[in-house]
Design a protein around this motif. Structure first.
Motif, PDB file in Angstrom:
ATOM      1  N   ASP A 113       0.834  -1.209   0.000  1.00 36.19           N
ATOM      2  CA  ASP A 113       0.000   0.000   0.000  1.00 36.19           C
ATOM      3  C   ASP A 113       0.861   1.249   0.000  1.00 36.19           C
ATOM      4  OD1 ASP A 113      -2.333  -1.504   0.116  1.00 36.19           O
ATOM      5  OD2 ASP A 113      -2.369  -1.508   2.316  1.00 36.19           O
ATOM      6  N   LEU A 114       0.323   2.316  -0.544  1.00 34.18           N
ATOM      7  CA  LEU A 114       1.006   3.605  -0.529  1.00 34.18           C
ATOM      8  C   LEU A 114       0.710   4.338   0.773  1.00 34.18           C
ATOM      9  CD1 LEU A 114       0.276   4.810  -4.173  1.00 34.18           C
ATOM     10  CD2 LEU A 114       2.505   4.170  -3.260  1.00 34.18           C
ATOM     11  N   PHE A 115       1.717   5.049   1.262  1.00 33.47           N
ATOM     12  CA  PHE A 115       1.547   5.837   2.470  1.00 33.47           C
ATOM     13  C   PHE A 115       0.797   7.138   2.155  1.00 33.47           C
ATOM     14  CE2 PHE A 115       4.268   2.844   4.254  1.00 33.47           C
ATOM     15  CZ  PHE A 115       4.543   3.118   5.582  1.00 33.47           C
ATOM     16  N   ALA A 116       0.048   7.614   3.122  1.00 32.85           N
ATOM     17  CA  ALA A 116      -0.597   8.914   3.006  1.00 32.85           C
ATOM     18  C   ALA A 116       0.485   9.993   2.828  1.00 32.85           C
ATOM     19  CB  ALA A 116      -1.424   9.188   4.261  1.00 32.85           C
ATOM     20  N   PRO A 117       0.251  11.008   1.988  1.00 31.78           N
ATOM     21  CA  PRO A 117      -1.024  11.351   1.341  1.00 31.78           C
ATOM     22  C   PRO A 117      -1.224  10.707  -0.033  1.00 31.78           C
ATOM     23  CG  PRO A 117       0.551  13.097   0.975  1.00 31.78           C
ATOM     24  CD  PRO A 117       1.259  12.072   1.822  1.00 31.78           C
ATOM     25  N   LEU A 118      -0.230   9.933  -0.534  1.00 32.51           N
ATOM     26  CA  LEU A 118      -0.408   9.292  -1.837  1.00 32.51           C
ATOM     27  C   LEU A 118      -1.423   8.159  -1.759  1.00 32.51           C
ATOM     28  CD1 LEU A 118       3.306   9.108  -3.058  1.00 32.51           C
ATOM     29  CD2 LEU A 118       1.551  10.743  -3.749  1.00 32.51           C
ATOM     30  N   GLY A 119      -1.532   7.548  -0.587  1.00 27.57           N
ATOM     31  CA  GLY A 119      -2.480   6.464  -0.368  1.00 27.57           C
ATOM     32  C   GLY A 119      -3.128   6.602   0.989  1.00 27.57           C
ATOM     33  N   GLU A 120      -3.722   5.499   1.447  1.00 28.95           N
ATOM     34  CA  GLU A 120      -4.472   5.544   2.702  1.00 28.95           C
ATOM     35  C   GLU A 120      -3.694   4.997   3.891  1.00 28.95           C
ATOM     36  OE1 GLU A 120      -8.082   3.440   2.059  1.00 28.95           O
ATOM     37  OE2 GLU A 120      -8.905   4.938   0.666  1.00 28.95           O
ATOM     38  N   LEU A 121      -2.564   4.366   3.673  1.00 26.67           N
ATOM     39  CA  LEU A 121      -1.819   3.737   4.754  1.00 26.67           C
ATOM     40  C   LEU A 121      -1.136   4.783   5.627  1.00 26.67           C
ATOM     41  CD1 LEU A 121      -0.756   1.075   6.035  1.00 26.67           C
ATOM     42  CD2 LEU A 121       1.198   1.256   4.473  1.00 26.67           C
ATOM     43  N   THR A 122      -1.375   4.724   6.940  1.00 28.34           N
ATOM     44  CA  THR A 122      -0.686   5.616   7.859  1.00 28.34           C
ATOM     45  C   THR A 122       0.563   4.946   8.395  1.00 28.34           C
ATOM     46  OG1 THR A 122      -1.817   4.860   9.865  1.00 28.34           O
ATOM     47  CG2 THR A 122      -2.915   6.578   8.555  1.00 28.34           C
ATOM     48  N   PHE A 123       1.459   5.758   8.915  1.00 23.43           N
ATOM     49  CA  PHE A 123       2.693   5.226   9.480  1.00 23.43           C
ATOM     50  C   PHE A 123       2.377   4.278  10.636  1.00 23.43           C
ATOM     51  CE2 PHE A 123       6.493   5.294  12.133  1.00 23.43           C
ATOM     52  CZ  PHE A 123       7.500   5.135  11.195  1.00 23.43           C
ATOM     53  N   ALA A 124       1.448   4.673  11.489  1.00 25.19           N
ATOM     54  CA  ALA A 124       1.088   3.850  12.647  1.00 25.19           C
ATOM     55  C   ALA A 124       0.515   2.504  12.221  1.00 25.19           C
ATOM     56  CB  ALA A 124       0.096   4.591  13.533  1.00 25.19           C
ATOM     57  N   GLN A 125      -0.298   2.491  11.175  1.00 25.17           N
ATOM     58  CA  GLN A 125      -0.858   1.231  10.684  1.00 25.17           C
ATOM     59  C   GLN A 125       0.235   0.316  10.151  1.00 25.17           C
ATOM     60  OE1 GLN A 125      -3.613   2.924   7.851  1.00 25.17           O
ATOM     61  NE2 GLN A 125      -5.392   2.567   9.191  1.00 25.17           N
ATOM     62  N   ALA A 126       1.212   0.902   9.465  1.00 28.76           N
ATOM     63  CA  ALA A 126       2.320   0.095   8.936  1.00 28.76           C
ATOM     64  C   ALA A 126       3.148  -0.498  10.073  1.00 28.76           C
ATOM     65  CB  ALA A 126       3.193   0.938   8.021  1.00 28.76           C
ATOM     66  N   VAL A 127       3.448   0.309  11.081  1.00 30.94           N
ATOM     67  CA  VAL A 127       4.202  -0.192  12.233  1.00 30.94           C
ATOM     68  C   VAL A 127       3.472  -1.364  12.870  1.00 30.94           C
ATOM     69  CG1 VAL A 127       5.010   0.358  14.561  1.00 30.94           C
ATOM     70  CG2 VAL A 127       5.366   1.990  12.701  1.00 30.94           C
ATOM     71  N   GLU A 128       2.170  -1.229  13.039  1.00 22.88           N
ATOM     72  CA  GLU A 128       1.366  -2.294  13.641  1.00 22.88           C
ATOM     73  C   GLU A 128       1.429  -3.579  12.815  1.00 22.88           C
ATOM     74  OE1 GLU A 128      -3.264  -3.111  15.121  1.00 22.88           O
ATOM     75  OE2 GLU A 128      -2.740  -1.289  14.025  1.00 22.88           O
ATOM     76  N   ALA A 129       1.333  -3.440  11.488  1.00 18.91           N
ATOM     77  CA  ALA A 129       1.372  -4.613  10.614  1.00 18.91           C
ATOM     78  C   ALA A 129       2.715  -5.325  10.706  1.00 18.91           C
ATOM     79  CB  ALA A 129       1.083  -4.197   9.177  1.00 18.91           C
ATOM     80  N   PHE A 130       3.794  -4.567  10.703  1.00 18.23           N
ATOM     81  CA  PHE A 130       5.123  -5.185  10.764  1.00 18.23           C
ATOM     82  C   PHE A 130       5.395  -5.783  12.144  1.00 18.23           C
ATOM     83  CE2 PHE A 130       6.078  -2.029   7.252  1.00 18.23           C
ATOM     84  CZ  PHE A 130       6.129  -2.987   6.254  1.00 18.23           C
ATOM     85  N   ALA A 131       4.904  -5.147  13.195  1.00 17.31           N
ATOM     86  CA  ALA A 131       5.097  -5.678  14.545  1.00 17.31           C
ATOM     87  C   ALA A 131       4.397  -7.023  14.710  1.00 17.31           C
ATOM     88  CB  ALA A 131       4.580  -4.672  15.578  1.00 17.31           C
ATOM     89  N   GLU A 132       3.205  -7.131  14.138  1.00 16.94           N
ATOM     90  CA  GLU A 132       2.469  -8.392  14.226  1.00 16.94           C
ATOM     91  C   GLU A 132       3.210  -9.499  13.493  1.00 16.94           C
ATOM     92  OE1 GLU A 132      -2.122  -9.953  13.562  1.00 16.94           O
ATOM     93  OE2 GLU A 132      -1.333  -8.364  12.253  1.00 16.94           O
ATOM     94  N   GLN A 133       3.721  -9.178  12.332  1.00 14.69           N
ATOM     95  CA  GLN A 133       4.470 -10.178  11.567  1.00 14.69           C
ATOM     96  C   GLN A 133       5.732 -10.594  12.317  1.00 14.69           C
ATOM     97  OE1 GLN A 133       5.364  -8.933   7.547  1.00 14.69           O
ATOM     98  NE2 GLN A 133       6.035 -10.973   6.936  1.00 14.69           N
ATOM     99  N   ALA A 134       6.444  -9.636  12.891  1.00 12.42           N
ATOM    100  CA  ALA A 134       7.661  -9.933  13.640  1.00 12.42           C
ATOM    101  C   ALA A 134       7.378 -10.832  14.837  1.00 12.42           C
ATOM    102  CB  ALA A 134       8.325  -8.639  14.099  1.00 12.42           C
ATOM    103  N   GLU A 135       6.251 -10.608  15.482  1.00 17.33           N
ATOM    104  CA  GLU A 135       5.885 -11.439  16.631  1.00 17.33           C
ATOM    105  C   GLU A 135       5.775 -12.909  16.231  1.00 17.33           C
ATOM    106  OE1 GLU A 135       2.106 -11.999  19.723  1.00 17.33           O
ATOM    107  OE2 GLU A 135       2.254 -10.189  18.493  1.00 17.33           O
TER     108      GLU A 135
END
Length: 332
Positions: A113-135
């Motif tokens: 996904d593209l990060f805002a403002p080019l897309g809808e993904l926020t930095f916080a949402q990306a961090v959450e997604a990567f943290a879950e995968q790392a777990e």
């Protein structure tokens, strides 16, 4: 374990492709390779085994697209922990039977996904997604997080922040496939400064995928010029992709990938592997080249082209901000 093994051996061989090898083993276009961790674990384990037998010091887990954003495309976004844990468990089981130390690297690709403002993904949402995968990857026994095929600086920062809580070391690589830069405009020479600003710092940085091996080596030269002391990863594609119907064939021979390995080492890379199209047969040739390699002078562009073939993409200083392609490509 990664840096310990690197200190012991001086240079390490990472594995080859995941997706393109899986396609040869029955994966069909549009399917999620990560689901094979529960549906066809024996085929995942077999590829790991073949790479280790070919000489790999590092094997990457089958988890490149196993973040919630990508798995949503397959209605599997609620299975992130399960799929990542199983990916690491499979690799760990095979590595532990090797009779020597093999690093299990938890593969973490972009969200797509593209990060805002080019897309809808926020930095916080990306961090959450990567943290879950790392777990999940840590729970399955990964030694290191292998953040790869990145294009956007913000996504690299988000991935680094996301994996930090898990407490394992990490590396990151970018894909320089757009006039010598990533799709989002990041240049190879910018990686050392980007890495220096991250806390904790990555154990290694570098390039993977992109287009042909010659283009990848140009990126490695830029990174090692910007920071000669960096631990640099080169994981280039196996030749050039040629599409026939729905089949993609990569033109690289074992001999070409062996020469690519020699050039990558002379360019300053300390971890060398293959990306799209790289089979265990190619990797065996790369292992032999690494073992027998006698260091030579740092190559220049002319030597790279003479030995590996032409540079495929015109190198440019930048691209218009408004000319950004959509993201979401998958390392094969």
């Amino acid at each position: 374990m990664l840096l310990e093994l690197l200190a012991e051996k001086g240079r390490l061989l990472a594995d080859g492709a995941t997706g393109t090898n899986y396609f040869d083993r029955g994966l069909t276009s549009g399917d999620a390779p990560e689901l094979w961790n529960v549906q066809s674990a024996e085929r995942v384990a077999q590829l790991h085994q073949e790479f280790i037998e070919a000489g790999a010091d590092i094997i990457l887990t089958n988890s490149f697209g196993a973040n919630a954003r990508r798995l949503r495309l397959h209605d599997a976004h609620d299975r992130v922990i399960e799929l990542n844990r199983r990916a690491a468990e499979i690799a760990r089981e095979v590595a532990d039977r090797a009779g020597r130390r093999v690093v299990v690297a938890g593969s973490i690709g972009p969200t797509g996904d593209l990060f805002a403002p080019l897309g809808e993904l926020t930095f916080a949402q990306a961090v959450e997604a990567f943290a879950e995968q790392a777990e999940g990857l840590k729970a399955g026994g990964a030694d290191v997080f292998w953040i790869e095929t990145m294009s956007a600086p913000d996504e690299i920062r988000a991935a680094a922040e996301g994996v930090a809580a898990a407490g394992l070391p990490y590396v990151f690589t970018a894909s320089f496939d757009t006039a010598g830069r990533t799709m989002m405009g990041l240049a190879p020479a910018e990686l050392p400064n980007l890495a220096a600003a991250l806390t904790p710092a990555p154990a290694a940085i570098g390039g993977n995928c992109g287009v042909g091996a010659p283009d990848l080596l140009l990126a490695i030269l830029e990174i090692t010029t910007a920071d000669p002391n960096a631990v640099v990863i080169a994981k280039g594609n196996c030749g050039i992709p040629q599409v026939t119907g729905d089949h993609v064939h990569y033109t690289g021979t074992p001999e070409l990938m062996a020469d690519y390995t020699r050039l990558a080492l002379d360019a300053g890379a300390r971890i060398v592997g293959g990306c799209c199209g790289t089979t265990p047969r190619h990797l065996a040739a790369m292992r032999a080249a690494m073992e027998s390699h006698v260091p030579r002078a740092r190559p220049d562009v002319d030597e790279i082209v003479r030995r590996l073939g032409p540079i495929l993409l015109k190198q440019a200083a930048g691209r218009p901000d408004g000319d950004r392609p959509r993201r979401g490509r998958r390392r094969a």
